[in-house]
Design an enzyme around this catalytic site. Structure first.
Site, mmCIF file in Angstrom:
data_model
loop_
_atom_site.group_PDB
_atom_site.id
_atom_site.type_symbol
_atom_site.label_atom_id
_atom_site.label_comp_id
_atom_site.label_asym_id
_atom_site.label_seq_id
_atom_site.Cartn_x
_atom_site.Cartn_y
_atom_site.Cartn_z
ATOM 1 N N CYS A 136 -2.440 3.413 8.981
ATOM 2 C CA CYS A 136 -3.534 2.569 8.468
ATOM 3 C C CYS A 136 -4.472 2.074 9.564
ATOM 4 O O CYS A 136 -5.539 1.554 9.260
ATOM 5 C CB CYS A 136 -3.010 1.441 7.591
ATOM 6 N N HIS B 33 0.874 -1.183 0.000
ATOM 7 C CA HIS B 33 0.000 0.000 0.000
ATOM 8 C C HIS B 33 0.908 1.230 0.000
ATOM 9 O O HIS B 33 1.944 1.239 0.684
ATOM 10 C CB HIS B 33 -0.849 0.072 1.285
HETATM 11 N N1 ARG Z 1 -3.040 -7.163 6.997
HETATM 12 C C1 ARG Z 1 -3.528 -6.017 6.300
HETATM 13 C C2 ARG Z 1 -3.472 -6.263 4.802
HETATM 14 O O1 ARG Z 1 -2.557 -6.873 4.339
HETATM 15 C C3 ARG Z 1 -2.759 -4.814 6.686
HETATM 16 C C4 ARG Z 1 -3.304 -3.556 6.070
HETATM 17 C C5 ARG Z 1 -2.553 -2.340 6.458
HETATM 18 N N2 ARG Z 1 -3.125 -1.235 5.814
HETATM 19 C C6 ARG Z 1 -2.456 -0.279 5.154
HETATM 20 N N3 ARG Z 1 -3.148 0.681 4.634
HETATM 21 N N4 ARG Z 1 -1.172 -0.322 5.009
HETATM 22 O O2 ARG Z 1 -4.331 -5.861 4.060
#
Ligand code: ARG
Length: 286
Positions: free
Chosen positions: A269, A173
């Site tokens: 997040c 992300h």
């Molecule tokens: N375990 C989650 C995933 O892989 C973590 C998300 C973290 N969110 C972020 N916006 N970085 O989707």
């Protein structure tokens, strides 16, 4: 204006599947749950100490990643563009997040809820970061979000968008490797981007405003930070990063977010800012 954030009750947080390289269900121990609840509360207190108000999404059994509401939607000017998740493991979050936004709309905290066109995935503010200084969106695409969703963001919010292609599964992300700060600097981790992505960053961010995150900073999930005025709230930071930010006049609020880092997420997040507002275009032209 009082800053407002969404967070999620961590009661059902867990690392029970793996959809990014940080998630190792085999290494996850149950005692981590108690630590996670304390860590989430500490993050909430850090936001509140900066004068922010926090609304909570109720926990849902079987949806451990609901604790990451940054992935629920892109929000600007009271409008929420709901996310659509790439992985089936997270698609069940779409309904509870929608319900949360409907509640926020009832309370007058959100004025409009918008859906992505069919067939497109986009994981909310995780891949759609509003840059208050430049009055534009930086979007991430590749591992989770479709490139075409960036154009939708431009149309829905009527603001410029700079799409950045993400080069690795570890920084899946945009919010794991890129964070605009309130003073106009951008903290980012170059190895997470393709050459075209880096060129786009360099075209928009002057050299003096580039704060390059090291491997250690990125692995500590410190780029995944919340910036509120001159305070930067982040996971426990390598000393050198703390010094660099302090030298630029930021106050650092570090929170031990280790249990959530085991899921591949941290301060940014675990929150979603609800009150971001763009400046009127006329004001920008003056
Ligand atoms: N375990 C989650 C995933 O892989 C973590 C998300 C973290 N969110 C972020 N916006 N970085 O989707």
């Amino acid at each position: 204006m009082t800053p407002r954030f969404l967070m999620t009750d961590p009661a059902w947080f867990d690392v029970s599947y793996s959809i990014n390289p940080w998630m190792r269900p085999d290494a996850w121990a149950t005692h981590r749950k108690t630590e996670a609840i304390a860590a989430s509360a500490a993050l909430r207190r850090a936001l509140e100490s900066c004068g922010a108000l926090v609304e909570m999404v109720p926990a849902v059994e079987g949806l451990p990643d609901l604790v990451f509401p940054a992935n629920a939607a892109v929000v600007l000017d009271g409008r929420a563009l709901l996310a659509r998740f790439r992985h089936p493991e997270r698609q069940g979050e779409e309904a509870p997040f929608r319900a949360a936004f409907e509640r926020l709309a009832d309370w007058g905290l959100i004025s409009e809820i918008v859906e992505l066109p069919a067939g497109l995935t986009h994981e909310g503010a995780g891949d759609g970061l509003w840059d208050e200084t430049r009055q534009l969106f930086w979007t991430g695409h590749g591992p989770r979000s479709h490139r075409a969703a960036s154009d939708v963001i431009g149309q829905v919010f009527g603001r410029p968008v700079v799409p950045l292609e993400l080069a690795t599964e570890a920084y899946y992300h945009l919010d794991t490797c890129f964070r605009p700060l309130s003073g106009g600097e951008v903290l980012y981790y170059p190895p997470a981007f393709t050459a075209a992505g880096l060129a786009a960053i360099e075209a928009h961010v002057a050299p003096a405003d580039r704060i390059i995150a090291t491997d250690e900073d990125a692995q500590a999930f410190c780029v995944n930070a919340v910036c509120l005025d001159r305070t930067v709230i982040m996971a426990r930071a390598p000393e050198r990063l703390a010094q660099r930010l302090t030298a630029r006049g930021y106050a650092l609020a570090e929170v031990d977010l280790d249990p959530f880092i085991l899921s591949g997420g941290a301060a940014f997040c675990m929150t979603l800012r609800l009150d971001l507002a763009s400046q009127p275009v006329l004001a920008l032209q003056k």
